[in-house]
Structure formats: C-alpha cells, structure tokens
Design an enzyme around this catalytic site. Structure first.
Site, PDB file in Angstrom:
ATOM      1  N   ASP A   1      21.802  42.040  11.017  1.00 16.13           N
ATOM      2  CA  ASP A   1      21.630  43.113  10.042  1.00 16.13           C
ATOM      3  C   ASP A   1      22.974  43.663   9.568  1.00 16.13           C
ATOM      4  O   ASP A   1      23.607  44.455  10.260  1.00 16.13           O
ATOM      5  CB  ASP A   1      20.801  44.232  10.709  1.00 16.13           C
ATOM      6  CG  ASP A   1      20.657  45.432   9.815  1.00 16.13           C
ATOM      7  OD1 ASP A   1      20.370  46.537  10.338  1.00 16.13           O
ATOM      8  OD2 ASP A   1      20.847  45.291   8.586  1.00 16.13           O
TER       9      ASP A   1
ATOM     10  N   ASP B   1      22.846  43.840   2.253  1.00 16.87           N
ATOM     11  CA  ASP B   1      22.149  44.191   3.480  1.00 16.87           C
ATOM     12  C   ASP B   1      21.129  43.144   3.899  1.00 16.87           C
ATOM     13  O   ASP B   1      19.995  43.115   3.397  1.00 16.87           O
ATOM     14  CB  ASP B   1      21.447  45.547   3.301  1.00 16.87           C
ATOM     15  CG  ASP B   1      20.748  45.988   4.556  1.00 16.87           C
ATOM     16  OD1 ASP B   1      20.047  47.022   4.512  1.00 16.87           O
ATOM     17  OD2 ASP B   1      20.888  45.305   5.591  1.00 16.87           O
TER      18      ASP B   1
END
Ligand SMILES: C[C@@H](SC(=N)N)c1ccc(Cl)cc1
Ligand SMILES: C[C@@H](SC(=N)N)c1ccc(Cl)cc1
Length: 393
Positions: free
Chosen positions: A101, A282
């Site tokens: 992430d 992201d």
C-alpha cells in the site's frame, strides 16, 4: 571539502574508538578517511566491494549481492475485480499474503495476539516475546473506515529475495470488521513515506526505507495488471514491462504520500481539459477518485450512467461501452483503456456495474488508485529528491 565541524566530529568519533584501552605507545599510525560533509557510508557491503575493486580483487558473490540488492515479487488480484493485490512476504519465517500500500507506512500482520476467531483461514505471525519492542504500540485507520491496532516486533522480512534483517513488524491485537471479512489478506505492507508510520513512542521505517540503502537503486517499480498477476520490482526498473519512455514528475511528500500533479485529462478521443489534478499514487486504493467536474464529464459519455446514492457512486449498465480516460502527466499521455473502468457488478449477478472512476469530494484529495495504476508501469523513486515515473504498459 568537508567542513571543519564535520571533520572534528569524525576525528572525535575515531578518537573515541582509538581512546579504547590501546595505550599510546602501542597505538599504530591510523588514517582518518575523509568523507564529504553530509555524505556517509550508507551501505557497508558497497564499501567493502569498492575496497576489493580498489586492490584489483574480485568481489565475492555474497558481498556483491548485498551491495546491490534487487528483487521482484508477484502481485496477484485478491478477487476477480482486482479489489486489491496481494504479494507473498516472508515475515519471520512465515509466508504471508500482504496488500502493498503506497498510501500508508505501516507493515502490519494478522498475529497470534488476536482472538483465534479472527485469524481462521489466515497466515498468522507468531509473536514471540524475544523479538518484542517493549512498550511500542501502533493503531491505524484507513480512508474507508477500516483499521487495526497492536504491538511491535523486530524480525526478518524478505520480499522477492530482498531482506530486511530487523524490520518493525506490527502484530495485530485487534482488526476492524472489514479486515475480518477480507479472508484473502494477511495484512498490509506500507510503501508511503515513513513520516506517517503510526508506531509509538517512535515511528518506524517502511520495508522500502529499511532496505533502501542496500538496493542497487533507491526505487521500486510497480506493474499492476488488469485481471492478472503483476509485480513489484525493488531496486531496479524492468524495461521489459512497458513500452516507450518513463515520464518523471516531481513528488509532494509533505503529507507522507506520493503526491503529484496531472496537468489535464481527456475523455475518450475528446478535447483535452486543462484542469490540473493534484493526486496521490496509491496502490492500496482500488478506484480512481477525481474532481466531480471530471467525473461528470466522463459519465456524460456513458449511456445509462447515473449517480446512485444508494450504491455510493456512479453506476451504469454492465453492457455499456466505456470510453478510455487519459491523464496528462509530465506533458505525456497516460491512458486507461475503457474496459478497466468497469470495476464490478454492484452485487453478485447484477447487470448494473459500479464505475472505476468516482468523485473525490469526500476525500479531500484525488487518488490515482489501482484502476489507473494497472495501465502503467510506475517508478517510485526514493532518492533524496523523490520522483514518480509513469510509463504506458
Ligand atoms: C490514502 C488512502 S488509504 C490508504 N491507501 N492506506 C485513502 C485516504 C482517504 C480516503 Cl477517504 C480513501 C483512501
Ligand atoms: C483490506 C481492506 S479492508 C476493507 N476491505 N475495507 C483494505 C483497507 C484499507 C486499505 Cl489501505 C487496504 C485494504
């Protein structure tokens, strides 16, 4: 030329070492290697390798390997819709499937500290007191309202053959219902800037920051794919994974994210809008969240598309033909094929589908999540001035 102060500090340091119980008469001459101010040896193996080379000796393989670590790990979709991508990671000897992430900085895992009702079906990190960082805790909440918390351990973590010998491993004691329901994922591996790590009393480094100085290059390349397994490359750029050039842009890391600006966008084969979009890259967010005006301009071109407040976003008939969406980044075009923008049916078997492009109004910033990233090879360059690179797959 090193400053006097730095030289003094260096001599003092050497002095301290030399002041150990070596009496004056026995002390041999020694040289103080001058290093430029602000430059210090970050990679012992690289320094040892250069010494071998300096004396014309072959660098032993293990030294050479440690001096310029690099490696790749597969990133597999967690479900048929690419809701997230999971990578196998060796955490203290247990292989765990983690969600890499770039929007967070904590490496946290399902652990033996949780109630067993929460860990059924998951790989579990065996928290051992010999490795505990006593008094350290962590607690994280994500944009979608999910979250987790626990205690901190120091352990070996290996990703694609790249080893962090003593990485902060955040072992969960509690996790939110979303994670309890997400049976594929054994935790997260944060790849944002370490500035937003949640460990207290002292923030810890991400895996990338922990190993960065040992990597051949201080970067990782991300090749997520549409409905297929891709890779994360650490320490090198795999030029076989994309066509054309990589376009690099500046990064705004002030919020701890990989922030950048797209100077405009194009819907389908339409005219280019010069509305700039400040966004973060992201990998931990599934969809592409952009300003409402841009969202409306996109779905205006999709028959049957509507904002469905019950579903929490724009939907359309699953049979709709979807236009491509292009971001202008660093002056070059980076295009998502239209079919990538059909995320998933709103419920199993439904003929209404949920859009991959949604409104960022409730977020406060735009997010270029997996719907966009899977169309590119993205270079996250962690050099002293960080950069983001985008190349069309
Ligand atoms: C930065 C991501 S969360 C993550 N990738 N760890 C994010 C923040 C806020 C919202 Cl509302 C939605 C997503
Ligand atoms: C595993 C999911 S929890 C959920 N299914 N909402 C998740 C949450 C936040 C991030 Cl950043 C990444 C993944």
């Amino acid at each position: 030329m090193p400053s006097f102060a730095s030289l003094t500090a260096l001599v003092a340091a050497v002095g301290l070492v030399a002041a150990s119980p070596v009496s004056l008469e026995k002390r041999k001459a020694f040289t103080v290697e001058q290093v430029e101010k602000g430059k210090f040896i970050r990679n012992g193996a690289a320094s040892v390798a250069s010494t071998y080379l300096k004396y014309g000796k072959a660098v032993p393989a293990n030294i050479a390997a440690a001096a310029a670590a690099q490696g790749s790990v597969a990133a597999s979709p967690s479900d048929e819709y690419d809701s997230s991508y999971l990578c196998p990671v060796d955490v203290g000897g247990t292989t765990m499937e983690l969600d890499f992430d770039t929007g967070s900085a904590d490496l946290w895992v399902f652990s033996s500290l949780q109630p067993s009702s929460q860990t059924a079906g998951h790989a579990v990190y065996q928290a051992s007191s010999s490795k505990v960082k006593s008094g350290y805790t962590w607690k994280i909440s994500y944009g979608d309202g999910s979250g987790a918390a626990g205690k901190v351990y120091a352990d070996k973590v290996v990703v694609g053959g790249v080893t962090a010998t003593s990485q902060a491993v955040e072992a969960a004691t509690s996790i939110s219902t979303q994670f309890q329901q997400d049976t594929n994922n054994d935790g997260l591996l944060g790849l944002s800037f370490s500035s937003i790590n949640t460990v207290k009393p002292k923030a810890q480094t991400t895996f990338f920051d922990t190993v960065k100085s040992t990597l051949a290059k201080p970067l990782f390349g991300v090749d997520l794919k549409y409905h297929a397994a891709g890779t994360y490359d650490f320490g090198f750029i795999d030029t076989s994974k994309f066509s054309g050039a990589v376009t690099y842009v500046d990064v705004d890391s002030s919020q701890g994210f990989w922030g950048f600006t797209a100077s405009g966008y194009i819907v389908g084969n339409g005219t280019q809008s010069s509305t700039s979009i400040d966004a973060i890259a992201d990998t931990g967010t599934t969809l592409l969240y952009i300003p409402l005006a841009a969202v409306k301009a996109y779905y205006k071109e999709v028959s049957g598309a509507k904002l469905d407040s019950t579903q929490g976003g724009y939907t359309f008939p699953c049979s709709a033909t979807l236009p491509d969406w292009t971001a202008i980044i660093g002056g070059t075009k980076h295009t998502i094929p239209g079919k990538y923008i059909n995320y998933a049916p709103i419920s199993d078997g439904s003929s209404t589908c949920f859009g991959g492009i949604q409104d960022d109004s409730d977020i406060g910033q735009s997010i270029f999540g997996d719907i966009f990233l899977k169309s590119q090879y993205v270079v996250f360059n962690g050099a002293s001035t960080p950069k983001l690179g985008f190349a069309q797959q």
